[in-house]
Design an enzyme around this catalytic site. Sequence first.
Site, PDB file in Angstrom:
ATOM      1  N   ASP A 287       0.662  -1.203   0.300  1.00 58.65           N
ATOM      2  CA  ASP A 287       0.154   0.238   0.174  1.00 58.65           C
ATOM      3  C   ASP A 287       0.657   1.358   0.149  1.00 58.65           C
ATOM      4  OD1 ASP A 287      -1.834   2.494   0.392  1.00 58.65           O
ATOM      5  OD2 ASP A 287      -2.746   0.978   2.285  1.00 58.65           O
TER       6      ASP A 287
ATOM      7  N   ASN B  87       2.776   4.350 -11.866  1.00 54.23           N
ATOM      8  CA  ASN B  87       1.631   4.987 -12.559  1.00 54.23           C
ATOM      9  C   ASN B  87      -0.105   4.289 -11.638  1.00 54.23           C
ATOM     10  OD1 ASN B  87      -0.265   3.653 -14.968  1.00 54.23           O
ATOM     11  ND2 ASN B  87      -0.712   1.797 -13.024  1.00 54.23           N
TER      12      ASN B  87
ATOM     13  N   TYR C  88      -8.286  14.752  -7.796  1.00 53.98           N
ATOM     14  CA  TYR C  88      -6.751  14.638  -9.204  1.00 53.98           C
ATOM     15  C   TYR C  88      -6.949  15.125  -9.699  1.00 53.98           C
ATOM     16  CZ  TYR C  88      -6.205  11.129 -13.069  1.00 53.98           C
ATOM     17  OH  TYR C  88      -5.865  10.554 -13.740  1.00 53.98           O
TER      18      TYR C  88
ATOM     19  N   LYS D 288      -2.234  15.076 -10.229  1.00 54.44           N
ATOM     20  CA  LYS D 288      -1.799  15.178 -11.430  1.00 54.44           C
ATOM     21  C   LYS D 288      -1.373  16.701 -11.588  1.00 54.44           C
ATOM     22  CE  LYS D 288      -2.788  11.121 -12.018  1.00 54.44           C
ATOM     23  NZ  LYS D 288      -1.897  10.239 -11.901  1.00 54.44           N
TER      24      LYS D 288
HETATM   25  N1  LIG Z   1      -8.241   5.769 -17.129  1.00 55.93           N
HETATM   26  C1  LIG Z   1      -7.852   6.986 -17.931  1.00 55.93           C
HETATM   27  O1  LIG Z   1      -8.620   7.397 -18.808  1.00 55.93           O
HETATM   28  C2  LIG Z   1      -6.932   7.740 -17.773  1.00 55.93           C
HETATM   29  C3  LIG Z   1      -6.282   9.105 -17.530  1.00 55.93           C
HETATM   30  C4  LIG Z   1      -5.374  10.022 -17.025  1.00 55.93           C
HETATM   31  C5  LIG Z   1      -4.562   9.504 -16.628  1.00 55.93           C
HETATM   32  N2  LIG Z   1      -4.612   7.720 -16.163  1.00 55.93           N
HETATM   33  C6  LIG Z   1      -4.163   7.195 -15.086  1.00 55.93           C
HETATM   34  O2  LIG Z   1      -3.439   5.948 -15.569  1.00 55.93           O
HETATM   35  C7  LIG Z   1      -2.454   5.678 -14.183  1.00 55.93           C
HETATM   36  C8  LIG Z   1      -4.004   4.225 -14.480  1.00 55.93           C
HETATM   37  O3  LIG Z   1      -4.892   4.472 -14.295  1.00 55.93           O
HETATM   38  P1  LIG Z   1      -5.940   3.552 -14.598  1.00 55.93           P
HETATM   39  O4  LIG Z   1      -6.801   4.258 -15.127  1.00 55.93           O
HETATM   40  O5  LIG Z   1      -5.331   2.320 -14.959  1.00 55.93           O
HETATM   41  O6  LIG Z   1      -6.482   2.846 -13.239  1.00 55.93           O
HETATM   42  P2  LIG Z   1      -6.861   1.869 -12.171  1.00 55.93           P
HETATM   43  O7  LIG Z   1      -7.518   0.520 -13.098  1.00 55.93           O
HETATM   44  O8  LIG Z   1      -7.849   2.259 -11.690  1.00 55.93           O
HETATM   45  O9  LIG Z   1      -5.847   1.267 -11.375  1.00 55.93           O
HETATM   46  C9  LIG Z   1      -5.525   1.852 -10.600  1.00 55.93           C
HETATM   47  C10 LIG Z   1      -4.273   0.984  -9.864  1.00 55.93           C
HETATM   48  O10 LIG Z   1      -3.725   1.703  -9.055  1.00 55.93           O
HETATM   49  C11 LIG Z   1      -3.293   0.461  -7.912  1.00 55.93           C
HETATM   50  N3  LIG Z   1      -2.844   1.483  -6.624  1.00 55.93           N
HETATM   51  C12 LIG Z   1      -4.160   2.437  -6.442  1.00 55.93           C
HETATM   52  N4  LIG Z   1      -3.796   2.853  -5.409  1.00 55.93           N
HETATM   53  C13 LIG Z   1      -2.790   2.031  -4.290  1.00 55.93           C
HETATM   54  C14 LIG Z   1      -2.061   2.272  -3.251  1.00 55.93           C
HETATM   55  N5  LIG Z   1      -2.680   2.593  -2.162  1.00 55.93           N
HETATM   56  N6  LIG Z   1      -0.970   1.125  -3.453  1.00 55.93           N
HETATM   57  C15 LIG Z   1      -0.854   0.584  -4.245  1.00 55.93           C
HETATM   58  N7  LIG Z   1      -1.169   0.435  -5.621  1.00 55.93           N
HETATM   59  C16 LIG Z   1      -2.679   1.724  -5.887  1.00 55.93           C
HETATM   60  C17 LIG Z   1      -4.109  -0.171  -7.959  1.00 55.93           C
HETATM   61  O11 LIG Z   1      -4.326  -1.203  -7.090  1.00 55.93           O
HETATM   62  P3  LIG Z   1      -5.202  -2.341  -7.091  1.00 55.93           P
HETATM   63  O12 LIG Z   1      -5.865  -3.253  -7.755  1.00 55.93           O
HETATM   64  O13 LIG Z   1      -4.392  -3.368  -5.647  1.00 55.93           O
HETATM   65  O14 LIG Z   1      -6.271  -1.843  -5.697  1.00 55.93           O
HETATM   66  C18 LIG Z   1      -4.807  -0.217  -9.654  1.00 55.93           C
HETATM   67  O15 LIG Z   1      -3.254  -1.344  -9.835  1.00 55.93           O
HETATM   68  C19 LIG Z   1      -3.090   6.789 -13.283  1.00 55.93           C
HETATM   69  O16 LIG Z   1      -1.986   6.877 -12.835  1.00 55.93           O
HETATM   70  C20 LIG Z   1      -4.033   7.783 -14.183  1.00 55.93           C
HETATM   71  O17 LIG Z   1      -3.973   8.694 -12.669  1.00 55.93           O
HETATM   72  C21 LIG Z   1      -6.192   7.598 -16.212  1.00 55.93           C
END
Ligand SMILES: NC(=O)c1ccc[n+]([C@@H]2O[C@H](COP(=O)([O-])OP(=O)(O)OC[C@H]3O[C@@H](n4cnc5c(N)ncnc54)[C@H](OP(=O)(O)O)[C@@H]3O)[C@@H](O)[C@H]2O)c1
Length: 235
Positions: free
Chosen positions: A63, A90, A160, A164
Site C-alpha cells: 500500500d 502509474n 485528482y 496531477k
Molecule cells: N484511465 C484513464 O482514462 C486515465 C486518464 C489519464 C490518466 N490516467 C492515469 O493512468 C494511471 C493508471 O490509471 P488506470 O485507469 O489504469 O487506474 P485503475 O484501473 O483504477 O488502476 C489503479 C491501479 O493503482 C493501484 N493503486 C491504487 N492505490 C494504490 C495504493 N495505495 N497502493 C498501491 N497501489 C495502488 C491499483 O491497485 P489495486 O488493484 O491493488 O487497488 C491499480 O493497480 C493513473 O496514474 C491515472 O491517473 C488514467
Amino acid sequence: MSKSLLGRRVLLTGASRGIGLEVARLFLGEGAQVIGVAKSAERLDAAARTLAHPESFFPLVADLTQPSVIDSIRVRVTEIWGALDLLIHNAAIMASHDEEILSEDPGSLEASLEVNLLAPFRLTRALLPLLKKGSSPRIVNVSSGAGTFDGLNEPGIASYRLSKWALNGLTKLEAKELAGQVSILAFDPGWVKTDLGGPKAPGSPRDSAQSLLKTVLLPVEVTGQFFKDAELIQW
Ligand SMILES: NC(=O)c1ccc[n+]([C@@H]2O[C@H](COP(=O)([O-])OP(=O)(O)OC[C@H]3O[C@@H](n4cnc5c(N)ncnc54)[C@H](OP(=O)(O)O)[C@@H]3O)[C@@H](O)[C@H]2O)c1
C-alpha cells in the site's frame, strides 16, 4: 524482430489492473523484467496469472500510502537486481467525481495527494541510488490531461486534477535536480476504459501501454517534459 526493452529492469506501480496491467504485459513481451506493485494481493495475483513470461514478473504487494512500505520496496529491488533502469509511477486514485474542490468529502484531497503525489515522491527518493546504478535510467510520472493548466478550468474531479498538476510540478523539479543523471518525464495516457477512466472512455489500456512504450524509448537526454503518444504536450 529485436525486443525493444530487452533486459531493462522496470518497477511499475499499479500493475494489477487497467493501464498498469497492460504496460506489464507489453513490457514483458518486449523483454523487460518487471516488479509490479499493487495494493490488493488478490488482484495482483489474478493479474500475474494472465501474464506470459511469469519468470520475468515479480509481484510486490504494497500500500503506497504507507511510508513504511517504501523502504521494503527498496530492499526488494536491491535483492532482485541491485539496480533499476525504469521507474513508472502509474498507481493513482480518483477520490471524487462531480464535486469541486471545496465541496468534496473531507479527506479527498489528502487521500489523492498521498497516492498520486507523495507516493511517487517518496518512492523516487528511496530508489534513486538504485536508479543511479542502472543503465540509462528514467522515471515516468503517469499524469493526466486533467492536471494541465487548462484541465484545472474543467469541471469535477477536483482533487485528482490538483494531484496531477502537482505531480507535473514534481516532474519539473526532479528533472532540474537530476539533470544529466536520471531522465524524468510526465506522461498522459489519454482517456481510456479502466476502473478509473470509466466505461465511456474512448480508448483502451492497450493503446496507453503502446504510447508509454514509445515514451520510455525516447532518447535518455530527453527529460523534464510532458508527453502524450510520444508527442510533447503543454503542462
Ligand atoms: N484511465 C484513464 O482514462 C486515465 C486518464 C489519464 C490518466 N490516467 C492515469 O493512468 C494511471 C493508471 O490509471 P488506470 O485507469 O489504469 O487506474 P485503475 O484501473 O483504477 O488502476 C489503479 C491501479 O493503482 C493501484 N493503486 C491504487 N492505490 C494504490 C495504493 N495505495 N497502493 C498501491 N497501489 C495502488 C491499483 O491497485 P489495486 O488493484 O491493488 O487497488 C491499480 O493497480 C493513473 O496514474 C491515472 O491517473 C488514467
